[in-house]
Scaffold this motif. Structure first.
Motif, PDB file in Angstrom:
ATOM      1  N   GLU A 109       3.229   2.325  -6.973  1.00 37.16           N
ATOM      2  CA  GLU A 109       1.912   2.619  -6.394  1.00 37.16           C
ATOM      3  C   GLU A 109       1.592   4.096  -6.584  1.00 37.16           C
ATOM      4  O   GLU A 109       2.448   4.949  -6.378  1.00 37.16           O
ATOM      5  N   LEU A 117       0.937 -10.619  -1.387  1.00 39.49           N
ATOM      6  CA  LEU A 117       0.634  -9.180  -1.378  1.00 39.49           C
ATOM      7  C   LEU A 117       0.913  -8.515  -0.032  1.00 39.49           C
ATOM      8  O   LEU A 117       0.977  -7.291   0.051  1.00 39.49           O
ATOM      9  N   SER A 170       1.032  -6.422   2.919  1.00 40.85           N
ATOM     10  CA  SER A 170       0.198  -5.306   3.404  1.00 40.85           C
ATOM     11  C   SER A 170      -0.643  -4.669   2.297  1.00 40.85           C
ATOM     12  O   SER A 170      -1.474  -3.810   2.562  1.00 40.85           O
ATOM     13  N   ILE A 171      -0.438  -5.084   1.065  1.00 40.88           N
ATOM     14  CA  ILE A 171      -1.200  -4.478  -0.043  1.00 40.88           C
ATOM     15  C   ILE A 171      -2.605  -5.076  -0.060  1.00 40.88           C
ATOM     16  O   ILE A 171      -2.780  -6.287  -0.210  1.00 40.88           O
ATOM     17  N   LYS A 172      -3.576  -4.187   0.129  1.00 36.21           N
ATOM     18  CA  LYS A 172      -4.969  -4.674   0.151  1.00 36.21           C
ATOM     19  C   LYS A 172      -5.523  -4.575  -1.268  1.00 36.21           C
ATOM     20  O   LYS A 172      -5.711  -3.478  -1.789  1.00 36.21           O
ATOM     21  N   ALA A 173      -5.725  -5.681  -1.906  1.00 38.81           N
ATOM     22  CA  ALA A 173      -6.291  -5.663  -3.261  1.00 38.81           C
ATOM     23  C   ALA A 173      -7.152  -6.887  -3.446  1.00 38.81           C
ATOM     24  O   ALA A 173      -6.802  -7.991  -3.019  1.00 38.81           O
ATOM     25  N   ALA A 174      -8.303  -6.685  -4.092  1.00 41.26           N
ATOM     26  CA  ALA A 174      -9.205  -7.815  -4.327  1.00 41.26           C
ATOM     27  C   ALA A 174      -9.321  -8.122  -5.813  1.00 41.26           C
ATOM     28  O   ALA A 174      -9.658  -9.233  -6.209  1.00 41.26           O
ATOM     29  N   LYS A 232      -6.432 -15.480  -1.417  1.00 44.86           N
ATOM     30  CA  LYS A 232      -5.818 -15.551  -0.078  1.00 44.86           C
ATOM     31  C   LYS A 232      -4.558 -14.690   0.016  1.00 44.86           C
ATOM     32  O   LYS A 232      -3.501 -15.145   0.467  1.00 44.86           O
ATOM     33  N   GLY A 233      -4.671 -13.475  -0.464  1.00 44.91           N
ATOM     34  CA  GLY A 233      -3.566 -12.517  -0.305  1.00 44.91           C
ATOM     35  C   GLY A 233      -2.375 -12.778  -1.211  1.00 44.91           C
ATOM     36  O   GLY A 233      -1.305 -12.199  -1.007  1.00 44.91           O
ATOM     37  N   ASP A 242      -6.512  -3.446  -7.567  1.00 42.33           N
ATOM     38  CA  ASP A 242      -7.459  -2.520  -6.912  1.00 42.33           C
ATOM     39  C   ASP A 242      -7.913  -3.077  -5.594  1.00 42.33           C
ATOM     40  O   ASP A 242      -8.238  -4.270  -5.538  1.00 42.33           O
TER      41      ASP A 242
END
Ligand code: AHR
Length: 502
Positions: A418, A442, A444-448, A484-485, A502
């Motif tokens: 990261e 994912l 705690s990793i926030k990615a869309a 869904k994560g 990202d």
């Protein structure tokens, strides 16, 4: 033998668990280091053609190769050897080129060189491509005075060596951080015993001074492969006088007889190659444990300053020039090795693949005015986001494989990091026949969004040559999605992917 799973019909399934942590180590960019030796056409022809050449060049350096190196963001470049370093006398390579003496390259085919590429040409190259120089000093056939004066010539503001440098056209001193005191001192670098070399190392490093604000990072010539005793004696007798100690590890069948073709190999040999390549993991662990006895705080770095595949030379080329082709098999070795270096950042502070051009597992191959980028080059380029990024420790759950010697190697290679809020995940499906379906929760990793590149080929033997320079090259990758994560990735056989989240 490849494991039975490799020959099944369905895709292999894997789960990769990412464990991001603020206390995870940062991947040293220097792990992506390169090595350039006076060997075959690595320097002469591969990088340096001279200002009068018909090959497009900038101050004597090939333009195509310069651009390829710049694109690779090379953090550090080791020079001039290798075995060559212990027969190199730097004073032969300074001053007007037409006055420089010629020399026989005794280690590598007896080729006569004109010394037109010397200290100034090397440091100028490093400036042109934005890389940190790493000098390998001559201990085997040199003197303490010679090495001490080389350091002074390069880094002193004033004094007799600085005067000489200025007369040769360079006013300002260069910065020199990495200084190797000999190369393979147990072999081509002088056939020392470890006890003798440790004493010589202590003497040499004493006189290699820090001029002005330059600070040397002094590197002792370390072990090869499984030579635990060399590391032990050196650390015991000289550990406190060094910043780093080197390790050489080649993916090679043996040192006598055929090493096997770079391009023609069967499935078992492919499997052996990966087993041997990933054995570097346990080799690093054991050398590191020996170092821990004398350096529990891990102040001294282990520098894998030569590594890579070593095959028979291409038919019809000069045996002493070590010119070999580079297939998707080599790309796999590169990916799996880099993954392993990532996991050893607490001890492995640098690695230099051998070598940058036209020698062994090269980044570029040249023929007259032509150049091709190898599959290994593409892996290094795709892995750039990992340089200086914080490692994300991970666990892969799924099948793996064993080679004929029982060595386990991954069917799915994986690494993640990261940097600047972006997560990079690299995956390698080493299977020759099976797809891989990978699920990565994912957490705690926030990615869309996910985007990426893939390096793949239908045949593990595929390579880039002058007639087909782009047969193997990265293309945009579409088979990854986040829902869904969970990141889901579908990899074809024989593929290496780098994804940005990202
Ligand atoms: O990279 C080729 C050679 O391999 C180097 O000169 C030497 O250090 C090693 O044995």
């Amino acid at each position: 033998m490849l494991s039975a799973a490799l020959h099944g019909v369905s895709a292999e399934r894997f789960t990769v668990t990412l464990e991001p942590s603020d206390s995870a180590p940062v991947i040293h960019p220097e792990i992506y280091g390169q090595f350039a030796e006076h060997l075959g056409s690595c320097i002469y022809g591969g990088i340096w053609v001279g200002e009068g050449s018909g090959i497009p060049n900038t101050k004597g350096y090939r333009n195509d190769v310069l651009q390829a190196f710049r694109d690779l963001k090379i953090p550090v470049l080791r020079w001039p050897g290798g075995c060559f370093a212990d027969e190199y006398h730097w004073t032969d390579g300074i001053g007007p080129r037409e006055n420089r003496p010629r020399m026989v390259n005794n280690n590598w085919g007896g080729t006569v060189e004109d010394n037109s590429f010397g200290t100034h040409e090397f440091f100028d190259l490093c400036e042109l491509i934005g890389t940190e120089p790493y000098l390998s000093g001559n201990v085997g056939s040199g003197t303490v005075e010679e090495l001490a004066k080389w350091v002074e010539y390069i880094t002193a503001e004033d004094g007799p060596m600085a005067k000489k440098r200025k007369e040769n056209g360079r006013e300002k001193p260069w910065k020199l951080k990495y200084l190797g005191v000999g190369n393979e001192s147990w072999g081509c670098g002088g056939h020392f015993t470890p006890e003798h070399y440790a004493n010589e190392y202590r003497r040499y490093q004493t006189y290699c001074r820090n001029f002005g604000d330059n600070r040397l990072y002094r590197i002792a010539s370390g072990a090869s492969d499984y030579d635990w005793r060399w590391t032990d004696v050196l650390m015991k007798n000289a550990g406190r006088h060094m910043d780093g100690i080197s390790l050489h590890y080649y993916t090679v069948k043996g040192w006598n007889g055929s090493k096997g073709s770079a391009t023609e190999f069967d499935d078992d040999t492919y499997s052996w190659t990966l087993g041997k390549a990933v054995e570097i993991d346990s080799v690093i662990t054991r050398h590191s444990a020996i170092m821990d006895k004398y350096d529990p705080a891990r102040r001294v770095g282990l520098l894998v300053d030569e590594w890579g595949t070593w095959w028979d030379v291409e038919p019809g080329t000069i045996p002493g020039h070590l010119y070999q082709q580079n297939t998707m098999r080599d790309a796999m070795v590169a990916a799996l090795s880099l993954n392993i270096f990532h996991n050893h950042t607490d001890r492995v502070r640098m690695a230099n693949i051998a070598q940058i051009a036209n020698v062994l597992q090269a980044m570029v191959l040249t023929r007259d005015a032509e150049m091709v980028l190898t599959p290994t080059y593409h892996v290094f380029r795709m892995y750039i986001p990992h340089q200086g990024a914080r490692l994300i420790p991970l666990e892969v759950v799924g099948p793996d494989a064993r080679d004929s010697k029982g060595r386990r190697y991954p069917l799915l290679g994986a690494t993640a990091s990261e940097k600047d809020g972006k997560v990079t995940v690299s995956l390698a499906n080493t299977s020759l026949s099976e797809k891989a379906e990978v699920e990565i929760p994912l957490g705690s990793i926030k990615a869309a969004k996910v985007s990426g590149e893939i390096l793949t080929s239908a045949d593990i033997h595929d390579l880039n040559d002058f007639d087909a320079p782009d047969k193997v090259k990265p293309v945009p990758f579409k088979d990854a999605r986040i829902s869904k994560g969970t990141l889901t990735v579908k990899l074809p056989p024989i593929s290496i992917v780098t994804l940005t989240l990202d």
